[in-house]
Design a protein around this motif. Structure first.
Motif, PDB file in Angstrom:
ATOM      1  N   ALA A  96     -81.797 -18.222  21.954  1.00 26.70           N
ATOM      2  CA  ALA A  96     -80.565 -18.392  22.716  1.00 26.70           C
ATOM      3  C   ALA A  96     -79.592 -17.249  22.453  1.00 26.70           C
ATOM      4  O   ALA A  96     -79.409 -16.827  21.313  1.00 26.70           O
ATOM      5  N   VAL A  97     -78.965 -16.776  23.539  1.00 26.81           N
ATOM      6  CA  VAL A  97     -77.868 -15.816  23.423  1.00 26.81           C
ATOM      7  C   VAL A  97     -76.592 -16.399  24.028  1.00 26.81           C
ATOM      8  O   VAL A  97     -75.533 -15.782  23.966  1.00 26.81           O
ATOM      9  N   ALA A 137     -86.878 -14.535  30.523  1.00 22.94           N
ATOM     10  CA  ALA A 137     -85.483 -14.504  30.098  1.00 22.94           C
ATOM     11  C   ALA A 137     -84.641 -15.049  31.234  1.00 22.94           C
ATOM     12  O   ALA A 137     -85.086 -15.112  32.387  1.00 22.94           O
ATOM     13  N   GLY A 138     -83.406 -15.441  30.917  1.00 21.70           N
ATOM     14  CA  GLY A 138     -82.512 -15.911  31.957  1.00 21.70           C
ATOM     15  C   GLY A 138     -81.711 -17.118  31.521  1.00 21.70           C
ATOM     16  O   GLY A 138     -81.628 -17.421  30.331  1.00 21.70           O
ATOM     17  N   PHE A 139     -81.118 -17.811  32.508  1.00 26.28           N
ATOM     18  CA  PHE A 139     -80.450 -19.076  32.181  1.00 26.28           C
ATOM     19  C   PHE A 139     -81.199 -20.196  32.881  1.00 26.28           C
ATOM     20  O   PHE A 139     -81.630 -20.077  34.028  1.00 26.28           O
ATOM     21  N   ASN A 167     -76.882  -9.953  29.324  1.00 25.36           N
ATOM     22  CA  ASN A 167     -75.492  -9.569  29.095  1.00 25.36           C
ATOM     23  C   ASN A 167     -74.615  -9.974  30.295  1.00 25.36           C
ATOM     24  O   ASN A 167     -73.503 -10.479  30.127  1.00 25.36           O
ATOM     25  N   TRP A 168     -75.152  -9.738  31.500  1.00 20.88           N
ATOM     26  CA  TRP A 168     -74.399 -10.118  32.706  1.00 20.88           C
ATOM     27  C   TRP A 168     -74.199 -11.623  32.744  1.00 20.88           C
ATOM     28  O   TRP A 168     -73.095 -12.118  33.014  1.00 20.88           O
ATOM     29  N   LEU A 169     -75.252 -12.371  32.472  1.00 18.06           N
ATOM     30  CA  LEU A 169     -75.174 -13.838  32.537  1.00 18.06           C
ATOM     31  C   LEU A 169     -74.217 -14.409  31.502  1.00 18.06           C
ATOM     32  O   LEU A 169     -73.463 -15.349  31.798  1.00 18.06           O
TER      33      LEU A 169
END
Length: 209
Positions: free
Chosen positions: A82-83, A102-104, A202-204
């Motif tokens: 998780a980031v 990767a992603g949300f 980073n954008w998300l």
């Protein structure tokens, strides 16, 4: 424990589990799961933790309380770093082989509204389009749960309507049965590919929190 690769037995285990997803099978083969799946996944993510962070190794048991499918065990083993809320890096092994992503993966209504406002913004929305176009060129598949039509309050002819329809947004690439998954070199392969998704994450995280 150093990562030496997933043995062929990991793929065999999931081939067999898809045929016989039962407690009887699991109890008879849980040593194979522990040694050929869980231990290598822990070692793999452990070697990546210095750069990306500690991973959550998902439990192999399915939550069947609200599902018509009552088979008790997942037919793949996933791990997630998780980031941000439901946002981060992913790896998985199962009968079809190995994949990275990767992603949300989930967002409440307030977080989705923040994403959509950023997508609507010409500067931030265009930046996301560029990031995703670069990932496509590098071989990533863009996925996620999407509405069939425009979200409420947004015009169907919005220039970024395809992005606005996303309720989740992921990128993934499939290694299949590439021999690298059976070798220590898988660590470096995943490291390179996760780095490619860093701009997206980073954008998300910037626009979703």
């Amino acid at each position: 424990m150093s990562f030496t690769g997933f043995p062929e037995a990991a793929l065999d285990f999931y081939d067999d589990l898809e045929i016989d997803n039962s407690k009887v099978f699991w109890e008879a083969h849980k040593g194979m799961y522990r040694d050929s799946v869980a231990a290598p996944m822990t070692a793999l993510t452990g070697e990546l933790a210095d750069e990306f962070g500690e991973a959550k190794i998902f439990r192999p048991y399915r939550d069947v309380r609200f599902s018509k499918d009552k088979t008790p065990y997942k037919t793949h083993q996933g791990a997630f770093v998780a980031v941000g809320p439901a946002t981060g890096y992913y790896v998985q092994i199962g009968a079809p082989g190995f994949r990275v992503g990767a992603g949300f993966y989930d967002a409440d209504s307030e977080r989705l509204a923040r994403f959509r406002r950023a997508i609507d913004d010409d500067l931030h929305g265009a930046e996301l389009e560029r990031i995703l176009a670069t990932l496509r060129r590098k071989g990533w598949e863009i996925g996620g749960n999407r509405l069939k039509t425009a979200p409420r309050g947004w015009a169907k002819d919005h220039p970024r309507i395809e992005l606005l329809r996303h309720r989740s947004m992921t990128v993934s690439r499939d290694y299949g049965f590439d021999e690298v998954i059976h070798t220590p070199e898988l660590v470096d392969r995943v490291r390179v590919h996760w780095r490619e998704t860093r701009q997206l994450l980073n954008w998300l995280t910037q626009h979703g929190t």
